[in-house]
Structures are given as structure tokens and as C-alpha cells.
Design a protein around this motif. Structure first.
Motif, mmCIF file in Angstrom:
data_model
loop_
_atom_site.group_PDB
_atom_site.id
_atom_site.type_symbol
_atom_site.label_atom_id
_atom_site.label_comp_id
_atom_site.label_asym_id
_atom_site.label_seq_id
_atom_site.Cartn_x
_atom_site.Cartn_y
_atom_site.Cartn_z
ATOM 1 N N ILE A 151 0.861 -1.181 0.000
ATOM 2 C CA ILE A 151 0.000 0.000 0.000
ATOM 3 C C ILE A 151 0.896 1.230 0.000
ATOM 4 O O ILE A 151 1.815 1.347 0.822
ATOM 5 C CB ILE A 151 -0.925 0.013 1.233
ATOM 6 C CG1 ILE A 151 -1.841 -1.212 1.212
ATOM 7 C CG2 ILE A 151 -1.755 1.293 1.276
ATOM 8 C CD1 ILE A 151 -2.706 -1.358 2.469
ATOM 9 N N SER A 158 -5.994 4.489 2.789
ATOM 10 C CA SER A 158 -4.905 3.534 3.045
ATOM 11 C C SER A 158 -5.080 2.871 4.408
ATOM 12 O O SER A 158 -4.817 1.679 4.569
ATOM 13 C CB SER A 158 -3.547 4.240 2.967
ATOM 14 O OG SER A 158 -3.418 5.215 3.986
ATOM 15 N N LEU A 161 -7.833 0.266 4.062
ATOM 16 C CA LEU A 161 -7.342 -0.926 3.363
ATOM 17 C C LEU A 161 -6.499 -1.800 4.277
ATOM 18 O O LEU A 161 -6.675 -3.027 4.317
ATOM 19 C CB LEU A 161 -6.518 -0.511 2.137
ATOM 20 C CG LEU A 161 -7.270 -0.096 0.879
ATOM 21 C CD1 LEU A 161 -6.284 0.391 -0.179
ATOM 22 C CD2 LEU A 161 -8.098 -1.254 0.333
ATOM 23 N N SER A 162 -5.584 -1.178 5.005
ATOM 24 C CA SER A 162 -4.699 -1.969 5.871
ATOM 25 C C SER A 162 -5.483 -2.649 6.984
ATOM 26 O O SER A 162 -5.198 -3.797 7.346
ATOM 27 C CB SER A 162 -3.603 -1.083 6.464
ATOM 28 O OG SER A 162 -4.160 -0.047 7.268
ATOM 29 N N ILE A 178 3.893 -1.032 3.775
ATOM 30 C CA ILE A 178 3.195 0.230 3.539
ATOM 31 C C ILE A 178 4.258 1.303 3.335
ATOM 32 O O ILE A 178 5.216 1.414 4.114
ATOM 33 C CB ILE A 178 2.290 0.590 4.737
ATOM 34 C CG1 ILE A 178 1.196 -0.472 4.898
ATOM 35 C CG2 ILE A 178 1.665 1.964 4.554
ATOM 36 C CD1 ILE A 178 0.325 -0.267 6.125
ATOM 37 N N PHE A 212 -1.439 -1.074 -4.283
ATOM 38 C CA PHE A 212 -2.590 -0.211 -4.039
ATOM 39 C C PHE A 212 -2.049 1.190 -3.725
ATOM 40 O O PHE A 212 -1.495 1.417 -2.640
ATOM 41 C CB PHE A 212 -3.428 -0.734 -2.866
ATOM 42 C CG PHE A 212 -4.248 -1.945 -3.205
ATOM 43 C CD1 PHE A 212 -5.590 -1.815 -3.531
ATOM 44 C CD2 PHE A 212 -3.683 -3.209 -3.200
ATOM 45 C CE1 PHE A 212 -6.354 -2.932 -3.852
ATOM 46 C CE2 PHE A 212 -4.423 -4.330 -3.516
ATOM 47 C CZ PHE A 212 -5.772 -4.189 -3.843
ATOM 48 N N THR A 214 -2.850 4.997 -3.010
ATOM 49 C CA THR A 214 -3.979 5.803 -2.555
ATOM 50 C C THR A 214 -3.736 7.283 -2.861
ATOM 51 O O THR A 214 -2.635 7.799 -2.681
ATOM 52 C CB THR A 214 -4.220 5.618 -1.047
ATOM 53 O OG1 THR A 214 -3.054 6.021 -0.326
ATOM 54 C CG2 THR A 214 -4.532 4.168 -0.732
#
Length: 469
Positions: A151, A158, A161-162, A178, A212, A214
């Protein structure tokens, strides 16, 4: 293992087709073969029924994205598909009894269809339970290979999502790291791997399936670099916009040409498939009530209404419909003819209500003529209750989101009515709570919710509702 999950949807499809045909053949053997009905006589109808299921499953896309969809969504789509398939089966049944070639079945054709319908419902449910259990077992297997993801960026999206991927033990994703350019680290410090640019050597040296990214929070230059690097390393690149600043709840996304457009409210009935299904249900349900109930109830109640007080049998009133378009709402007349009928709401102990009218309103029988409104398309069986035009104008100025309820067709009954919010609205707060319930229904519509509302409405009629006036 991921390939096995992807194949599950095909196993699901094949098992459903086998279940349908097993139901048809068993029902034929039990109810038709013993009556010396030849197979070639029913074969065309068996083929039509199979094509009907193929149409229904493609209409609701019940097998698409099967490996990622949650079990509630799978069961919901399956139930909606089965109900629409039931309509197809009913139409085939009506076709068969009109066909003189098929009338040899006579007393057994109804049992044939009912038997096949019931058996298919059972096997369909069994298929879902078995396959969902298999999917869960595969996901929990130590040999199950999840997708490795990173991410990029730090914002509300974010973090969501995590939290989502990290908390769900049966998620298909494994967060490897991340990356972001802000000084403060995320709470999950163990996952922090460095700045945005540190992501590039990381994906080069590790097997990363998806990125991903963001937005906002990552510069356009870095986004382009990451996209280029993802392509070089056979890594899929996903852009995740941070919409929560504008839309804190659920959103709906549609594509206009190549432009994604977000809407801050999910409206299931904006989907043409859902709208078509609800309309088919409304037509069938209203026809059933009109043919089997109103056909004999109207003459009976009409006579009693005439005896009780002078005036017409029906009361027609202009009310606010979908898109705030006025329509004439039908009811059995429950009041004496009066000049305030279109302006003054009925209250408890209202002197205008007749003796028979009090009974009709208490049992909600006065609302039954609205099934004619449903049949012609002014109303739905379930939806927000329609208001007098004057009340719509007044409450639109006083209550936030009051007009949102007019995105839907008004209903004979609704979520507000079965959750204790029916009857007289003495204060603006009472109406605000009703509007809140109507907006909830708008955003959470499903055929199961409609069925629940109808059941609770009937239950309240027999139980008695103290708020009925």
C-alpha cells in the motif's frame, strides 16, 4: 490454490445445472412417467426451463467474482435469481396448460412443476452451503497462497485498506508493506517500509502481485514511476482515491465513457436488473391481491361503506410520487365527506372517521385499493409512504433529506411503518425519524428486505398496531 478458487465458480455453475435437471427428471419420473406421458411431450418445456435458468444466472451474475464475494452477497444473489426463475417457471407452467398437446398431463402437470421447484430450491441451497464450506477450507489451508500486496500513501483510504486486509483472516491478500512520504508512521509500524521511492527496489526484490496506490498523498510523478515499474515487474497497479473526505458513507461508482463518477449514496434500485425484478414482483403481487382478494372484497366493503355514510366508496387524493410527481392515491373511504380531507391529517379520535372507517384504518384494509396504483406503476408494494402535496412542501423546508425519499416510488407499506414509525406525525422529529427510515430503505434495498417488510406488515395487522389511526 488460487486457481482452485477461480474454478469453484465453474463447479458451482455445473452443479446448479445438474441440480436443476436432476429435479426435473426426478419430478417427471414421479408425477408424469407413471401417467404414460411420453418424454418427447415434456422435453421442449425442460429445454425452456434450462434456458430460463441460464438467463436468470447471467442477469444477476451470481457466479462472477465468486472467489472474493462474501457469503451474504452470494446467498442474496442466489435467492433473487431463484425468485426470478420461479417467475419463469410459472410462465412455462401457464404456457403448458394452454397448449392442447400438453394437456394430456392434466392433473399431474401442477405437481410436476411444484415438485421440480421445491427440489431445485433444496439442491440450490445445498450447493451454496457445500461450496462455501469448500472455499473456506481452501482459504484456511496452510498451502493457500494469498496475493502479496503493498500500500502506497497515507490517508483514510490507506488506513481502511490496511485494517480491512489485516483483520480478515480469510482475506485473499497479504500486506507486505506500507510506503508513504509523511513523517509520522502508521499505527502498524511493523508494516512501514519507507518512503514512496523505497517501494521501487522493494517490488524488484520481492514477489509483489498488486500495488494499491492511494490518492491524494502520492505525487503525479511518483504515480507514473510506480505504474511503469509495476508493468516491468508483472505487478498489477491499483489507484484508490480518498473519497471519504467528501462521502463518509458508502458510495456508488459508474463509468460515463472512460470517466469514473462517484455518488455519495448507494441506491440498489438504480441498477436496472434490481428495478426490473422489483417491478415484476409488484405486478405479480398486485395481480394476486386484486384477483383473489379485491375481486370479492370491493363489492362487500363498498356496500358497507355506502350503508355507513353517504359518499363514494373510494377516496382519491393527490399525493407526491417518485421524482415528486403527483398522482391519485386510492383508498377505501374511511371518513365522512369533508372539505379538509386534502389538507388536514387524520388524528387519533378524529370526528371525521366513520365507525366502519375506524375498523378499516385499524386493520389497514383502507389501503388495499392501492394495489391498483401498484399495478399501473404509480406505487410499489414496498416503499416510502406517499404524503399529501401540502405536507411535502412543508416538510421539505423543515427536514434535511426529506426529498431524498422521492427517489423511490411510494409504497403501500415501508420500513418506517414496520419499525414503529407509522401513524400520526405530531412533531417534526417524528417525521425526521420516518425520513431516516425511508432513506435507510433506499440505500439498503434487497428483495429479502422487501419480504421481511411484507411479513411484518401482515403480522402487525393480525397482532394489532396501536399507532394505526
Amino acid at each position: 490454490m488460487p486457481r482452485t478458487l477461480r474454478l469453484l465458480k465453474w463447479f458451482n455453475f455445473i452443479l446448479d445445472v445438474l441440480a436443476l435437471n436432476a429435479s426435473l427428471w426426478i419430478s417427471y419420473g414421479v408425477f408424469s412417467a407413471k401417467k404414460n406421458i411420453q418424454l418427447f411431450q415434456v422435453l421442449p418445456y425442460l429445454l425452456i426451463i434450462n434456458f430460463g435458468w441460464l438467463f436468470v444466472q447471467s442477469f444477476f451474475k451470481i457466479y462472477d467474482n465468486y472467489q472474493h464475494r462474501n457469503s451474504v452477497s452470494i446467498f442474496s444473489r442466489t435467492i433473487k435469481s431463484f425468485l426470478l426463475f420461479s417467475l419463469c417457471l410459472f410462465l412455462v407452467f401457464m404456457l403448458s396448460i394452454q397448449n392442447s398437446f400438453f394437456r394430456v398431463i392434466h392433473s399431474t402437470h401442477l405437481y410436476f412443476y411444484l415438485g421440480a421447484w421445491g427440489m431445485f430450491a433444496y439442491l440450490l441451497l445445498l450447493n451454496r452451503i457445500v461450496l462455501l464450506s469448500i472455499r473456506k477450507t481452501i482459504r484456511q489451508s496452510i498451502h493457500y497462497s494469498k496475493k502479496n500486496i503493498v500500500i502506497v500513501g497515507q490517508n483514510s483510504s490507506s488506513r481502511t485498506l490496511s485494517n480491512l486486509f489485516g483483520a480478515n483472516v480469510v482475506s485473499d491478500y497479504n500486506i507486505m508493506g506500507i510506503f508513504h512520504d509523511q513523517q509520522e508512521k502508521l499505527d502498524e509500524s511493523a508494516l512501514y517500509r519507507g518512503s514512496t521511492t523505497d517501494c521501487i527496489p522493494f517490488i524488484r526484490n520481492n514477489r509483489v502481485d498488486e500495488i494499491f496506490c492511494t490518492l491524494p498523498g502520492v505525487s503525479k510523478e511518483n504515480v507514473n514511476i510506480l505504474m511503469h515499474e509495476a508493468d516491468r515487474n508483472l505487478t498489477r497497479f491499483r489507484l484508490v482515491p480518498d473519497y471519504q473526505e467528501y462521502f463518509p458513507g458508502t458510495i456508488s461508482i459508474e463509468m460515463i465513457d472512460n470517466i469514473p463518477v462517484m455518488t455519495g449514496r448507494k441506491e440498489p434500485l438504480e441498477d436496472i436488473r434490481n428495478a426490473a425484478f422489483k417491478r415484476c414482483f409488484d405486478i405479480l403481487f398486485s395481480l394476486f391481491v386484486i384477483v383473489f382478494v379485491l375481486s370479492w372484497l370491493i363489492p362487500l366493503l363498498g356496500l358497507l361503506i355506502k350503508i355507513d355514510s353517504p359518499g363514494p366508496v373510494f377516496f382519491r387524493q393527490r399525493r407526491s410520487g417518485r421524482s415528486n410527481q403527483p398522482f391519485y392515491c386510492l383508498k377505501f373511504r374511511s371518513m365522512t365527506v369533508n372539505a379538509q380531507a386534502d389538507a388536514q391529517q387524520a388524528t387519533k379520535g378524529d370526528a371525521r372517521i366513520t365507525r366502519l372507517g375506524a375498523f378499516l384504518r385499524k386493520t389497514s384494509l383502507d389501503e388495499l385499493p392501492q394495489f391498483f396504483n401498484v399495478l399501473v406503476g404509480n406505487m410499489s408494494v414496498v416503499g416510502p409512504r406517499p404524503h399529501m402535496l401540502r405536507h411535502t412542501e412543508e416538510y421539505a423546508m423543515l427536514i434535511d433529506k426529506f426529498m431524498v425519499r422521492h427517489f423511490l416510488k411510494p409504497g403501500i407499506t415501508g420500513w418506517a411503518q414496520v419499525t414503529g414509525l407509522r401513524g400520526e406525525t405530531r412533531t417534526t422529529g417524528d417525521m425526521a425519524r420516518r425520513v431516516e427510515a425511508d432513506v435507510y430503505y433506499l440505500e439498503h434495498w434487497s428483495i429479502l428486505l422487501d419480504m421481511k417488510i411484507i411479513f411484518l406488515t401482515v403480522w402487525n395487522i393480525f397482532k394489532g398496531d396501536e399507532k394505526a389511526i
